[in-house]
Design a protein around this motif. Structure first.
Motif, PDB file in Angstrom:
ATOM      1  N   VAL A 132      27.046  30.869  33.735  1.00 14.04           N
ATOM      2  CA  VAL A 132      28.423  31.113  33.308  1.00 14.04           C
ATOM      3  C   VAL A 132      28.644  30.552  31.905  1.00 14.04           C
ATOM      4  N   LEU A 136      29.735  32.416  28.520  1.00 18.77           N
ATOM      5  CA  LEU A 136      30.901  31.955  27.790  1.00 18.77           C
ATOM      6  C   LEU A 136      30.564  31.786  26.310  1.00 18.77           C
ATOM      7  N   TYR A 139      30.396  35.075  24.718  1.00 15.02           N
ATOM      8  CA  TYR A 139      31.729  35.607  24.494  1.00 15.02           C
ATOM      9  C   TYR A 139      32.391  34.988  23.295  1.00 15.02           C
ATOM     10  N   ARG A 140      32.141  33.664  23.181  1.00 10.73           N
ATOM     11  CA  ARG A 140      32.776  32.957  22.069  1.00 10.73           C
ATOM     12  C   ARG A 140      32.225  33.420  20.718  1.00 10.73           C
ATOM     13  N   VAL A 193      42.013  40.370  36.169  1.00  6.13           N
ATOM     14  CA  VAL A 193      41.072  39.559  35.391  1.00  6.13           C
ATOM     15  C   VAL A 193      41.655  38.190  35.122  1.00  6.13           C
ATOM     16  N   VAL A 194      42.929  38.167  34.902  1.00  6.48           N
ATOM     17  CA  VAL A 194      43.533  36.906  34.496  1.00  6.48           C
ATOM     18  C   VAL A 194      43.866  36.022  35.686  1.00  6.48           C
ATOM     19  N   PRO A 196      42.364  34.723  38.215  1.00  8.38           N
ATOM     20  CA  PRO A 196      41.587  33.532  38.561  1.00  8.38           C
ATOM     21  C   PRO A 196      41.861  32.330  37.675  1.00  8.38           C
ATOM     22  N   PHE A 197      42.353  32.600  36.477  1.00 12.12           N
ATOM     23  CA  PHE A 197      42.710  31.470  35.614  1.00 12.12           C
ATOM     24  C   PHE A 197      43.765  30.602  36.278  1.00 12.12           C
ATOM     25  N   GLN A 211      34.228  33.702  46.319  1.00 15.68           N
ATOM     26  CA  GLN A 211      33.970  32.411  45.718  1.00 15.68           C
ATOM     27  C   GLN A 211      35.014  31.388  46.127  1.00 15.68           C
ATOM     28  N   LEU A 285      30.472  39.254  37.207  1.00 11.58           N
ATOM     29  CA  LEU A 285      31.082  38.178  37.984  1.00 11.58           C
ATOM     30  C   LEU A 285      31.058  38.498  39.462  1.00 11.58           C
TER      31      LEU A 285
ATOM     32  N   ASN B 136      34.456  29.209  35.085  1.00  6.96           N
ATOM     33  CA  ASN B 136      34.720  30.607  35.455  1.00  6.96           C
ATOM     34  C   ASN B 136      36.088  31.046  34.976  1.00  6.96           C
ATOM     35  N   ASP B 138      37.646  29.880  32.396  1.00  6.82           N
ATOM     36  CA  ASP B 138      37.527  30.092  30.948  1.00  6.82           C
ATOM     37  C   ASP B 138      36.950  31.463  30.643  1.00  6.82           C
ATOM     38  N   LEU B 139      35.897  31.783  31.384  1.00 11.93           N
ATOM     39  CA  LEU B 139      35.216  33.060  31.185  1.00 11.93           C
ATOM     40  C   LEU B 139      36.155  34.218  31.480  1.00 11.93           C
ATOM     41  N   MET B 140      36.922  34.060  32.539  1.00  8.45           N
ATOM     42  CA  MET B 140      37.882  35.094  32.921  1.00  8.45           C
ATOM     43  C   MET B 140      38.933  35.274  31.830  1.00  8.45           C
TER      44      MET B 140
END
Lengths: 328, 159
Positions: A132, A136, A139-140, A193-194, A196-197, A211, A285, B136, B138-140
């Protein structure tokens, strides 16, 4: 004369019967109300007021004592308890009862099996975390160099007013990213998508569910978990390292065994992600979660004991449910 | 003093000489007791004759006397023997190893024993799970960022 003798004999027999019944009733009553602990009951001895095992083995849970008796034996327990302070005794008995319970459930591997499972879980979580984190990082670094950036610029140029300079666009992009990061309320399609944040606050989306259940099972351990307050961490680590050195061969085998399928899938999906962008990340994911699910299915037999372990941790807190859980 | 008959051992079995009088043989204890008349660690400890059907012999070789001593001190030989009889023969080695591990842990930490190690590991698992959850998330969030942009950029084509 013969008649009187006969009557006399009959009376004697009746008296004997009555005596027997009285004795049986007396013994059962005594057994029921004397409050003898399970240990003394099992050994059929009188439970004295200062019985060292009475506080830990209530009469209603004979199985607890049977497990401990089968693994340790009364003499060993008393010997262990003798060396300890009064404050340490309850903790020691808890751990002994737990250890015996695990051995009863898993006669071959006992606590070592639980330890190995936990070590595997740690290994798996670390690998997952690595994967993960690498995504990340990807992505960054992507929005600065990738094509998306240019596309976003073009898009922003279309949306925003025509005359705005390049620096202003950069600011817009960053501000847009920040806003989107905080919560994508504008775009309804991407709400999944958002979510889970805010996973701890909001209802869990479909892709996140497996999960979450996984984490839930772990947090369950923590809530009911065995958390000795005065535990000496160093000795525990020492035991662990010894475990790795002396009995770690099976362990490594287990790790290597399970290493195969799952992680390569993650790598494949990682490549997929590079090529397909966002949707691939979602699928990746899902893959990660699928992998963890698959892993759990593979380990279902082994996890079993671990699940039961949680049940037992419940039981340690609330011993009344012991009988039910055993029957179940 | 029992005589060590190393000549009778099969040639494939490895024999390492560690000193002029000490011969360490890497074999299962059962072969030891059969071929060399050397009693297993359990029988040595309990000072009894090690017969060919000794249940301890395959798992407590005489080279590891502390293994049996630990197990005996914590669980008792009779309990170990009972457990071994309840377990299938091919699983006995694992059972003995786990018992030895538990006994050693209990001797080192009489209060928590191996349960202490389990507790430490559980906490570690939980910490990792939490970290994973955060990463996770953060990734999301990043996926959400790009997802929003991408759909808005390609919204016409996809929708």
């Amino acid at each position: 004369m013969s008649n009187t003798k006969h009557i006399h004999k009959g009376l004697q027999e009746r008296l004997l019967d009555l005596l027997l019944i009285a004795l049986i009733v007396y013994m059962t009553l005594k057994g029921g109300t004397s409050g003898a602990c399970a240990a003394c009951k099992y050994q059929r001895r009188r439970c004295a007021a200062d019985c060292p095992l009475a506080p830990y083995f209530p009469a209603e849970q004979p199985k607890l004592f049977q497990n401990v008796h089968r693994l340790f034996g009364v003499r060993s327990i008393v010997k262990i308890l003798e060396k300890l302070d009064e404050t340490q005794k309850p903790e020691a008995m808890k751990s002994i009862i737990f250890q015996s319970y695990v051995r009863d459930r898993s006669p071959v591997h006992g606590c070592l099996g639980v330890t190995q499972q936990l070590q595997y879980m740690i290994w798996f979580a670390e690998e997952e975390l690595k994967a993960v984190n690498s995504q990340l990082q990807l992505y960054r670094s992507q929005p600065q160099n990738g094509q998306n950036q240019n596309q976003n610029h073009n898009h922003n140029q279309m949306i925003h007013e025509l005359g705005s300079d390049h620096n202003k666009q950069q600011e817009d992009v960053t501000s847009q990213q920040l806003d989107l990061g905080m919560g994508l309320n504008v775009n309804n399609n991407q709400s999944n998508v958002v979510t889970p944040f805010f996973s701890s606050l909001l209802p869990v989306s479909e892709t996140q569910q497996p999960q979450m259940s996984y984490t839930y099972s772990c947090s369950e351990v923590n809530n009911n978990g065995y958390s000795p307050p005065a535990y000496n961490t160093d000795s525990g680590k020492e035991i662990l390292t010894n475990n790795n050195n002396v009995w770690g061969d099976q362990n490594r085998f287990l790790y290597n065994n399970n290493n195969g399928g799952g992680y390569s899938n993650q790598n494949e999906s990682c490549h997929e992600m590079k090529s397909n962008g966002v949707m691939a990340i979602q699928s990746q994911l899902v893959n990660l979660q699928m992998v963890s699910n698959h892993q759990r299915v593979e380990e279902e037999e082994a996890d079993h004991e671990y699940d039961e372990l949680h049940q037992f941790l419940d039981i340690i807190d609330d011993r009344q449910s012991f009988g039910d859980s055993k029957e179940a | 003093m029992p005589k060590r008959e190393t000549k009778k051992i099969k040639p494939s079995q490895e024999v390492i000489k560690e000193g002029p009088f000490l011969v360490a043989i890497h074999l299962k204890g059962i072969y030891m007791s059969n071929y060399t008349n050397s009693p297993c660690a359990a029988c040595k400890f309990l000072r009894r004759k090690c017969t060919s059907d000794c249940v301890f012999a395959p798992y407590f070789p005489p080279e590891e006397p502390t293994k049996f001593a630990n197990v005996h001190r914590i669980f008792g030989a009779s309990n170990v023997s009972k457990i071994l009889h309840e377990v299938a023969p091919h699983q006995r080695e694992d059972a003995v190893n786990s018992l030895a591990y538990e006994a050693e842990a209990r001797l080192k930490d009489p209060v928590y024993g191996c349960v202490g190690a389990i507790s430490v590991l559980q906490r570690q698992v939980l910490r990792l799970q939490r970290e994973l959850e955060e990463t996770n998330a953060d990734l999301m969030r990043y996926a959400g960022c790009l997802g929003g942009e991408t759909t808005s950029a390609y919204g016409g084509r996809r929708g």
